[in-house]
Design an enzyme around this catalytic site. Structure first.
Site, mmCIF file in Angstrom:
data_model
loop_
_atom_site.group_PDB
_atom_site.id
_atom_site.type_symbol
_atom_site.label_atom_id
_atom_site.label_comp_id
_atom_site.label_asym_id
_atom_site.label_seq_id
_atom_site.Cartn_x
_atom_site.Cartn_y
_atom_site.Cartn_z
ATOM 1 N N HIS A 30 0.852 -1.198 0.000
ATOM 2 C CA HIS A 30 0.000 0.000 0.000
ATOM 3 C C HIS A 30 0.887 1.246 0.000
ATOM 4 O O HIS A 30 1.716 1.429 0.890
ATOM 5 C CB HIS A 30 -0.899 -0.035 1.237
ATOM 6 C CG HIS A 30 -1.893 1.079 1.330
ATOM 7 N ND1 HIS A 30 -3.130 1.039 0.716
ATOM 8 C CD2 HIS A 30 -1.843 2.264 1.978
ATOM 9 C CE1 HIS A 30 -3.799 2.148 0.992
ATOM 10 N NE2 HIS A 30 -3.038 2.923 1.757
ATOM 11 N N ASP A 32 1.072 5.248 0.078
ATOM 12 C CA ASP A 32 0.325 6.445 0.485
ATOM 13 C C ASP A 32 0.948 7.708 -0.091
ATOM 14 O O ASP A 32 1.988 8.170 0.375
ATOM 15 C CB ASP A 32 0.312 6.538 2.015
ATOM 16 C CG ASP A 32 -0.644 5.539 2.625
ATOM 17 O OD1 ASP A 32 -1.811 5.516 2.216
ATOM 18 O OD2 ASP A 32 -0.218 4.778 3.517
ATOM 19 N N HIS A 63 -2.578 4.660 -3.025
ATOM 20 C CA HIS A 63 -3.635 5.451 -2.400
ATOM 21 C C HIS A 63 -3.300 6.930 -2.553
ATOM 22 O O HIS A 63 -2.419 7.443 -1.863
ATOM 23 C CB HIS A 63 -3.726 5.039 -0.912
ATOM 24 C CG HIS A 63 -4.719 5.809 -0.112
ATOM 25 N ND1 HIS A 63 -4.738 5.777 1.279
ATOM 26 C CD2 HIS A 63 -5.739 6.627 -0.476
ATOM 27 C CE1 HIS A 63 -5.713 6.534 1.722
ATOM 28 N NE2 HIS A 63 -6.339 7.083 0.682
ATOM 29 N N GLY A 139 -3.671 11.357 6.358
ATOM 30 C CA GLY A 139 -2.541 12.275 6.511
ATOM 31 C C GLY A 139 -1.374 11.671 7.266
ATOM 32 O O GLY A 139 -0.230 11.986 6.980
ATOM 33 N N GLY A 141 0.253 8.075 9.557
ATOM 34 C CA GLY A 141 0.156 6.723 10.086
ATOM 35 C C GLY A 141 0.117 6.780 11.612
ATOM 36 O O GLY A 141 0.354 7.832 12.215
ATOM 37 N N ASP A 172 -8.632 1.412 6.041
ATOM 38 C CA ASP A 172 -7.278 1.973 6.144
ATOM 39 C C ASP A 172 -7.171 2.904 7.339
ATOM 40 O O ASP A 172 -7.831 3.939 7.396
ATOM 41 C CB ASP A 172 -6.982 2.738 4.841
ATOM 42 C CG ASP A 172 -5.553 3.243 4.758
ATOM 43 O OD1 ASP A 172 -4.728 2.899 5.616
ATOM 44 O OD2 ASP A 172 -5.274 4.000 3.804
ATOM 45 N N SER A 194 1.736 1.123 10.514
ATOM 46 C CA SER A 194 2.743 1.170 11.575
ATOM 47 C C SER A 194 2.739 -0.052 12.488
ATOM 48 O O SER A 194 3.796 -0.429 12.998
ATOM 49 C CB SER A 194 2.583 2.456 12.391
ATOM 50 O OG SER A 194 1.250 2.641 12.748
HETATM 51 C C1 DX5 Z 1 -3.244 7.454 6.336
HETATM 52 C C2 DX5 Z 1 -2.814 6.408 5.343
HETATM 53 C C3 DX5 Z 1 -2.773 5.028 5.901
HETATM 54 C C4 DX5 Z 1 -1.873 4.862 7.082
HETATM 55 C C5 DX5 Z 1 -1.943 3.483 7.649
HETATM 56 O O1 DX5 Z 1 -3.432 8.652 5.709
HETATM 57 O O2 DX5 Z 1 -3.683 6.376 4.252
HETATM 58 O O3 DX5 Z 1 -2.490 4.081 4.893
HETATM 59 O O4 DX5 Z 1 -0.567 5.188 6.775
HETATM 60 O O5 DX5 Z 1 -1.105 3.461 8.734
HETATM 61 P P1 DX5 Z 1 -1.552 2.944 10.170
HETATM 62 O O6 DX5 Z 1 -1.891 1.493 10.005
HETATM 63 O O7 DX5 Z 1 -0.354 3.211 10.973
HETATM 64 O O8 DX5 Z 1 -2.756 3.745 10.593
HETATM 65 ZN ZN ZN Z 2 -3.545 4.647 2.843
#
Ligand code: DX5
Ligand code: ZN
Length: 212
Positions: A30, A32, A63, A139, A141, A172, A194
């Site tokens: 994935h 980001d 994404h 925005g 993690g 997500d 994370s």
């Molecule tokens: C947030 C991102 C996510 C995020 C996921 O804006 O789209 O993909 O990084 O990370 P965790 O699992 O740490 O919430």
């Molecule tokens: Zn994401």
């Protein structure tokens, strides 16, 4: 349920090793992408995605958290994305953007922020390969899972079944071995960031997610 691992919080200095360590145990990578406008953070763009594309043949699940995603679709196709998901809140031409993605033979996903209801994307559901429910404000993690995402996942599965749609329901943000239990019955895919990539033993965390 498939597992899509977000590399947003990975240690980029050792990205090749860190990715190789987990790649056989995951389904999608994935990616980001943040523009500092649609969300209050900047991450990476097509150059990074292109540079890690040779490391694996796994599905690249991109994404886009950027405004006017339609302007940049080709860049993310050329970088090697297999699925491109953008936000319904980010463009005035949702159907055009879906069709543009599909014109490159790439799968099209649509994402909704925590304050956006499933109703806002109902008309697009027949055309989608993925629906990405944000369970944190996009925005960053490492944020806390928002429970209002659970009902959305359930609703999307019901609509899919009733209408014979084909999209994968994905969630997500804030997923760990506890929060996953609350939604896994309604998911085809889940994104985990994370909880896995910031851990010293990512393989063990993957196991915990898979066995939750
Ligand atoms: C947030 C991102 C996510 C995020 C996921 O804006 O789209 O993909 O990084 O990370 P965790 O699992 O740490 O919430
Ligand atoms: Zn994401």
């Amino acid at each position: 349920m498939k597992l899509s691992v977000s590399i947003l919080n990975i240690d980029y200095k050792n990205i090749e090793k860190n990715l190789n360590d987990i790649i056989d145990d995951i389904d999608y990578v994935h990616l980001d992408v943040m523009d500092g406008v649609f969300v209050k953070n900047l991450s990476f763009g097509p150059a990074l995605i292109k540079s890690i594309r040779p490391l694996t043949e796994k599905t690249f699940d991109t994404h886009l958290m950027i405004i006017n995603p339609e302007k940049y679709i080709k860049d993310y196709v050329d970088a090697g994305s297999n699925i491109i998901t953008f936000h319904v809140e980010a463009t005035g031409d949702v159907l055009g953007t879906i069709n543009l993605i599909k014109s490159y033979n790439v799968k099209a996903g649509l994402s909704i922020k925590p304050n956006t209801e499933v109703n806002a994307i109902k008309e697009f559901l027949p055309y989608l390969d993925m629906v990405l429910i944000m369970s944190v404000e996009p925005g960053f993690g490492g944020q806390k899972f928002m429970e209002n995402s659970i009902a959305k996942a359930k609703e999307l599965q019901e609509l899919k079944k009733k209408n014979n749609y084909h999209y994968e329901v994905n969630i997500d943000g804030g997923i760990n071995n506890e929060t996953i239990k609350k939604v896994k019955d309604y998911l085809d895919v889940c994104v985990v960031g994370s909880y896995i990539v910031s851990d010293k033993n990512p393989k063990e965390k993957i196991e915990l997610i898979r066995n939750a």
